[in-house]
Design a protein around this motif. Structure first.
Motif, mmCIF file in Angstrom:
data_model
loop_
_atom_site.group_PDB
_atom_site.id
_atom_site.type_symbol
_atom_site.label_atom_id
_atom_site.label_comp_id
_atom_site.label_asym_id
_atom_site.label_seq_id
_atom_site.Cartn_x
_atom_site.Cartn_y
_atom_site.Cartn_z
ATOM 1 N N THR A 159 0.083 3.282 0.979
ATOM 2 C CA THR A 159 -0.231 1.875 1.198
ATOM 3 C C THR A 159 -1.775 1.934 1.836
ATOM 4 O O THR A 159 -2.758 1.227 1.252
ATOM 5 N N TYR A 187 -0.707 -0.709 9.528
ATOM 6 C CA TYR A 187 0.478 -0.561 8.337
ATOM 7 C C TYR A 187 1.772 -0.066 8.995
ATOM 8 O O TYR A 187 2.742 0.554 8.594
ATOM 9 N N ALA A 209 1.964 -6.229 1.352
ATOM 10 C CA ALA A 209 2.684 -4.846 1.820
ATOM 11 C C ALA A 209 3.659 -5.185 2.677
ATOM 12 O O ALA A 209 4.701 -4.507 2.811
#
Length: 463
Positions: free
Chosen positions: A15, A68, A128
């Motif tokens: 990602t 993330y 995401a």
């Protein structure tokens, strides 16, 4: 029991790489905004020559910020981290164009990209994040342990920023029997508080046999086993328990970087220091700087330096007390410099002197250290390293967290110390500068004590 795919490091790195490629697209868009679609070839060449460095910089910066890592974030947090990482990337790109002599990579494009990239990356990061929530789903948690510790755990889960983990069961007695009976109804079993070793081992074996996810609390016995060293003597396998300290060679590197960084920051922040000193002098009578005895490595006392944020006679009547929310002793200038952490800037001098490090456990006053050691003898272990301006507890804990919880953060920091960990905490400290909650004092205890009544309608409580 339904199993969900794990959001593991490979997915997270993938990602991040996708985000880096999208960031490059954002710069392309910024070029077209700058030149109205007619981008000169030499400008594009300068940008394309810097591709690898931009991708590497994006990955490193977002790993350090933890952009993330989604498990305890909401969309507002994600917006914070996106903007901060974009700001860091803007500074990085400015430096990169000079270092690489890519002067035909216009600075105006970099600035335009701060706006374009922030919108584009927040959209991608949000997507995401939503996919992460869908893939992982909500995790049902069973809390197992003594009533007081179990109640505290339930309260903390209920205060999480998102609904990633939901406590559905609480077991307060007959632990092993109830875990066996209810394990299929939950995704995670969390053991907290003291449970007899024989029963605890039975629970461990049962959960491992059934491939069930297990959480355990950070009591001292568990903390001791963090970061062990595995050794073999012929047929004998041995686990060496690591100490609560930093290896001498790592400590030397840490000290060198502290000196360099503190000196540079003192020079950079000199205008802020001069303006703050003048404002304090005008606002209220008394000295500009405030000195207070604190404890650092090896239990050594030192005088911590801060810009004075309270009236000169703040503790003349009360003696040592912890600052509280809406503290009447705080001056007008003091409220601002405490909220923005400017009051902490003089501690860079403490870093140069060797009293403190940039990252480490926050130093406490001897009065409180003596109290805390009496209540928890392991508290002294945090003094195996230099005190810090920021630390693990400041980044991940709450300001008003009790001293035992902060101690667990500090001991985990020492056990898991690495230079990369220090950089990560420094980067993530930037985020808490914008967090009003983390700049408050200890909350006044006006709320009634939390009881099971608050949760009994949503949780199956087995007593």
């Amino acid at each position: 029991m339904k199993k969900h795919s794990d959001w593991n490091n490979i997915l997270r790195i993938s990602t991040t790489i996708m985000g880096a490629l999208l960031f490059l697209l954002g710069i392309y868009i910024s070029f077209y905004f700058k030149f109205f679609g007619q981008v000169p070839g030499r400008n594009l060449w300068a940008f394309e020559a810097s591709y690898p460095w931009i991708i590497i910089g994006y990955i490193i910066i977002n790993i350090l910020f933890g952009t993330y890592i989604f498990y305890n974030k909401n969309l507002l947090d994600l917006a914070y981290y996106t903007i901060l990482s974009q700001l860091a990337m803007t500074v990085y790109l400015m430096a990169l164009t000079y270092a690489g002599s890519w002067l035909s990579f216009p600075r105006s494009v970099v600035l335009i990209n701060f706006l374009v990239g922030s919108v584009l990356m927040f959209a991608f990061n949000s997507l995401a994040y939503i996919l992460y929530q869908r893939i992982r789903g909500q995790k049902r948690v069973m809390v197992v342990g003594q009533e007081d510790r179990a109640l505290e755990a339930v309260k903390n889960f209920s205060l999480m920023k998102n609904s990633r983990h939901k406590v559905t069961h609480v077991v307060l007695s007959n632990y092993y029997y109830n875990v066996r009976q209810l394990a299929d109804e939950v995704d995670i079993v969390y053991l907290t508080g003291r449970i007899e070793e024989s029963e605890r081992l039975e629970i461990y074996k049962f959960l491992m046999d059934h491939n069930q996810k297990l959480f355990i609390s950070t009591n001292f016995e568990n903390l001791m086993m963090v970061n062990p060293n595995i050794m073999n003597f012929q047929d004998e396998s041995i686990i060496e328990v690591s100490s609560f300290g930093i290896a001498s060679e790592e400590a030397m590197v840490k000290r060198f970087l502290d000196i360099v960084a503190a000196f540079c920051l003192l020079v950079i922040t000199l205008p802020i220091t001069l303006i703050t000193a003048l404002a304090i002098r005008i606002d209220s009578p008394g000295p500009i700087f405030y000195k207070q005895e604190r404890i650092t490595m090896d239990h050594r006392p030192f005088n911590i330096l801060k810009f004075r944020s309270m009236s000169q006679s703040a503790e003349a009547q009360s003696g040592p007390v912890l600052a509280s929310s809406n503290d009447s002793r705080v001056t007008r200038v003091g409220k601002f410099i405490r909220a923005t952490r400017i009051d902490e800037l003089p501690q860079l001098i403490n870093v140069l002197k060797g009293d403190m490090s940039l990252v480490g456990p926050r130093p406490e006053r001897p009065f409180f250290v003596n109290q805390f050691v009496e209540l928890n003898p392991y508290y002294s272990l945090r003094h195996h390293v230099r005190a810090g301006i920021t630390g693990y507890a400041q980044v991940y804990g709450k300001y008003a967290t009790d001293f035992n919880s902060k101690l667990n953060f500090d001991l985990l920091y020492i056990k898991n110390y690495s230079l990369a960990f220090d950089f990560k905490l420094l980067f993530q400290t930037i985020k808490i500068l914008f967090d009003k909650v983390s700049s408050r004092g200890v909350e006044d205890k006006v709320e009634s004590q939390v009881t099971w009544d608050k949760f009994k309608n949503d949780i199956d409580i087995i007593k």
